[in-house]
Write a protein that holds these residues in place. Sequence first.
Motif, PDB file in Angstrom:
ATOM      1  N   ARG A 159      43.392  46.959  37.108  1.00  0.00           N
ATOM      2  CA  ARG A 159      42.232  47.411  37.820  1.00  0.00           C
ATOM      3  C   ARG A 159      41.284  48.510  37.207  1.00  0.00           C
TER       4      ARG A 159
ATOM      5  N   PRO B  10      34.216  44.623  42.417  1.00  0.00           N
ATOM      6  CA  PRO B  10      35.403  44.130  42.109  1.00  0.00           C
ATOM      7  C   PRO B  10      35.534  43.767  40.436  1.00  0.00           C
TER       8      PRO B  10
ATOM      9  N   GLY C 244      38.161  43.675  47.448  1.00  0.00           N
ATOM     10  CA  GLY C 244      38.037  44.399  46.070  1.00  0.00           C
ATOM     11  C   GLY C 244      39.298  43.807  45.497  1.00  0.00           C
ATOM     12  N   VAL C 245      39.767  44.534  44.338  1.00  0.00           N
ATOM     13  CA  VAL C 245      40.749  44.100  43.441  1.00  0.00           C
ATOM     14  C   VAL C 245      42.296  44.575  44.264  1.00  0.00           C
TER      15      VAL C 245
END
Length: 608
Positions: free
Chosen positions: A124, A132, A101-102
């Motif tokens: 984000r 993501p 993910g981020v």
Amino acid sequence: MLYSVDVGIRPKDIVLLIFFGASAFAAQTASLPAVPPPSTAGFYPLDQVHRGLHGVAYTVFEGVNPEPMSVQILGLLHNALGPGQDMILARLEGAKPEYTGVVAGMSGSPVYIDGKLLGAISYRIGAFSKEPIAGITPIGQMLEVAHQSSDLIAANSSSPSFSQTASVKDTPPLPAVNQETVETSAIRPMDMPLVFNGFSQEALDLWKEHSPALGLSAVAGIGGSSSNEKQPEPIVPGSAVSALLMRGDLEIAATCTVTYVDPKQLLACGHPITQFGPVSMPMTKAQVVATLPSPLYAFKIINTTETVGSFTEDRESAIRGAFGQQARMIPVTVNITGEQTPRALHIEVVDQPQITPSAVMVAVFQALMQRNTFTAETSYRVRSTVNVSGYPAVHFGGLAAPSDMAPANLLAALMVGERFSRLYDNAARQTPIRSVDIEVEAIPKHLAAQLESAQSTVPIVHPGETITIEATIRPWRGEVRNVRIPIKLPEVLSEGHVRLLVSDGSTLDRITQTTRFGNQDLDVAATIEQLNSLHENDRLYVTLLEPSPQAVLDGRTLSTVPMSMANVLEPLRQNQKLTLNGESAVPMASVPIDNVLSGQQVLTLRVE
């Protein structure tokens, strides 16, 4: 009756599907450029950004070398970060970003389209996003932070010019993201862990309580420091880079990713660390030990390495670092004695008003916390010296003992932090603080006492005679002790009544160091004078309270000021440079108690 259905897929077909899928992904990854384009390749115009573009971003997942990942542009959000501050919405693609993910620490990762720099992954979207999806800060907004940013743009004049807003004439309408479906509260800068190396959780909690809201996620011990380790790999777009708030035996570091590099400077993060504007923080290379995936908080575990320059700007769209520059740091030494083996803590703290006082306080607390001889009953005698360029040395300290409110090491740290802040935060201070030296003696006893009562041996006194004040002191869990203090009264005393204050040091400080009107700051010299004249908190004081004016001027207390002089000083009072009280505090005597003393009592005697 049970029925079986033949769907026509055999086990070997499943294996083939997996094989071809993996091969296709490997081919896609292999097709991405392994290294980012050179800075001279130019910048991608914002007015040509539209949905469906594909690019490549670079960040370090492990080690020191940036790895490529695919980026799909979803659209452009106009004014998403403020008036004229656009944000590009994108989806990260590839096995690693889809798995992690981020990630905190990824902010600043450069994004390229057709080999030209578009901007930095920096925001984000949402807290528990299943994809993501990230926001990209356009490079044009980041270059505003760089010194001589116009020269940077001119150096890439072969590339199309920037435009902060899309041109209706030249650009087809964007099938952009419906901005009404994205809550602005869900758009926030990527978390940037502020890593405390060598600190306990208690020290981290103290930082969170007393430090300003920096917008950083403070974490303890997730990382390391090797400031003497050389890292031969050059800094390139996508490299990890760290800003140090403290270095030495303890370290506080914030890490993000480099977006742009030229021979003199770099731009990173795509959002602020502190947004303090002009700053001076050591800039170091960094190694990513691992990237920890988590749906709640994914982050990079970092080791900082060699220093390569200084961060000089911390702004809304980026931070700027200058290669070869040396950051302003304040050396702090904490020497601890009273143990079997004396210890010394050597650190350097960033010279930044919003950070330095809290950093010094937390470092002192940690230094006292990590001793093997630390116990709940330990007391500490502290002596601090602060050297300020152009001024005499500042000395302050006292005894810290455990209380019902806090342990002694916390009280010692708060005492140092409060008094250091009075000097450091003085708005009139123009010269730097050269050093801070703190001597601490650890005493394995609970040294606290209460003034229980006080009385004079005689109720009627005469001018010039010597009388005795008897005080009863009750130590913490100890035998009550009586203290006799002889004092000689002034030769001139008016008939009637006179008052004597028997008290601890802090009570006397409140009387003799009255705050100025409106809590206006003293100048530096007056602040130093005031700090140097603070009374010890482990002594018992006897003070004569005379019914005559007392003046506090430039940090100095002038007792028994004649009325004629008080009238002359009146204009200074109107200019808020002077404080006048109707009663003077005249010191008569003091005796050591060797405990943190608290309490006060006023005695009224008759003068004949």
